[in-house]
Write an enzyme that holds these catalytic residues in place. Sequence first.
Site, PDB file in Angstrom:
ATOM      1  N   LYS A  79       0.851  -1.206   0.000  1.00 15.64           N
ATOM      2  CA  LYS A  79       0.000   0.000   0.000  1.00 15.64           C
ATOM      3  C   LYS A  79       0.880   1.248   0.000  1.00 15.64           C
ATOM      4  O   LYS A  79       1.901   1.289   0.709  1.00 15.64           O
ATOM      5  CB  LYS A  79      -0.902  -0.029   1.239  1.00 15.64           C
ATOM      6  N   SER A 154      -9.711   1.832   3.111  1.00 16.20           N
ATOM      7  CA  SER A 154      -8.887   2.586   2.200  1.00 16.20           C
ATOM      8  C   SER A 154      -7.869   1.747   1.433  1.00 16.20           C
ATOM      9  O   SER A 154      -7.270   2.242   0.475  1.00 16.20           O
ATOM     10  CB  SER A 154      -8.115   3.662   2.980  1.00 16.20           C
ATOM     11  N   SER A 178      -9.970  -0.635   7.266  1.00 12.53           N
ATOM     12  CA  SER A 178      -9.397  -0.423   5.928  1.00 12.53           C
ATOM     13  C   SER A 178      -8.651  -1.616   5.353  1.00 12.53           C
ATOM     14  O   SER A 178      -8.262  -1.582   4.177  1.00 12.53           O
ATOM     15  CB  SER A 178      -8.468   0.797   5.945  1.00 12.53           C
TER      16      SER A 178
END
Length: 486
Positions: A79, A154, A178
């Site tokens: 990420k 997210s 997330s």
Amino acid sequence: MELHNLTIHELHDKLIKKEVTSLELTEIFLKRIDAVDEKIKAFITVTRENAIEQAKDADKRIMNGKDITPLTGVPISVKDIFCTRGILTTCASKMLGNFIPPYDATVVKKLKNAGSVILGKTNMDEFAMGSSTENSAFFVTRNPWGRERVTGGSSGGSAASVASNECSASIGTDTGGSIRQPAALCGIAGLKPTYGRVSRYGMIAFASSLDQGGPMTKDVRDCAIMLNIMAGYDPNDCTSIDAPVPDYTKSLQEDIKGLKIGVPEEYFIKGLDKEVEKGVSDAIDVLKKLGAEVLDVSLPHTEYAVAVYYLVATAEASSNLARYDGVKYGYRTKAYKNLIDMYCKTRSEGFGAEVKRRIMLGTYALSSGYYDAYYKKASQVRTLIKHDFMEAFKKCDVLLTPTSPTPAFRIGEKTNNPLTMYLSDIFTISCNLAGMPGISIPCGFTKDNLPIGLQILGKPLDEETVLKVSYAYEQAAEWHKRRVVL
């Protein structure tokens, strides 16, 4: 089965048996990214040349039989919230659009030391603020199971990169769900460890008392493999827990006879999608057949969790994001009259709408005259929510809930109503407020072929029982074997 569809442990077996080299694997995954990422948009940055070099190093380790781990030579993604030395790290924000960190996050360093091959950095909601990955400053990531649908957020880019087989696994962060919510919406496994179990050093901060990194993988065994490498005390992170790290793969057993599973009534509410409810109900039946004892429990302060979360998280965000002022690094406006004007224009132009909304909410909650009424009160209720969980765990070993109230919704469906979007995390945020571990694993598909997620929550530092129950269910149900066709 094609190699890009395989799990970490399946690829490891082939690498050790020398049926394939890491370089060959890496080239296969890079070709996969070239072929499908234009449709999915999972990656912000593909680190092609670095990945090739890491693969060559991994092949040398395997050839010499030294320093081989279950991740050696296996291609993964990261990420874009984790600092990576010499590689663009944007946090999906215009504010960090030119930021190249001089160091690796501790988690990234551990993955590199284990010999993994990092293919690139994945898309996300800006500064991890969102539930759909529609808040990225760059582009929207699409759900591989339905490209008109969101991935969740997210960590939507990480979830999509795994689900679309552009990598074997990824790492995400979980502040209010997330990791788990996008894992549920994309049909993969996503584990949020206990707060402090995985170092936050080099992980760009959103809400420091809630943020936690964790693995996102194709099955539960891969979650255990990655957690073995990611977990552990880090003196660079003052919230890191100094406790022994067990071998999590040893907890992967199919026998759960006598294990007590609590089902909180507050998680089966009006508005829960009928197909999600049925998927979770069917999963409960499977666990009963495996010998688990399922009992009803109550978490009476659950109804306050969303309000508490959006006071605590936004207050911490307003503090953490104060550092982005255009002075030391990151975006700076081009035209300004004086220092104050530069601050104002830099932050107005550098942050997106959702980030600015949360900064303003948090600043208001912390402001003089309102602190006791909002932030202090939220902190007190947070303690009550944690107490609810500890009382429930006196009766049961784990808790079982839906991960998300709905399957993946359509892109744009909730962007005009922030409150509706915030409710997407209604089943995941309590876990962060209490600092416990939680996982989402697939428990079925809707009639539109969209994944449904099952959430299993455990006691602090008891990831082993969470993984044990998840593994037993996964082996019995086999939803994890379904692969998307692109």
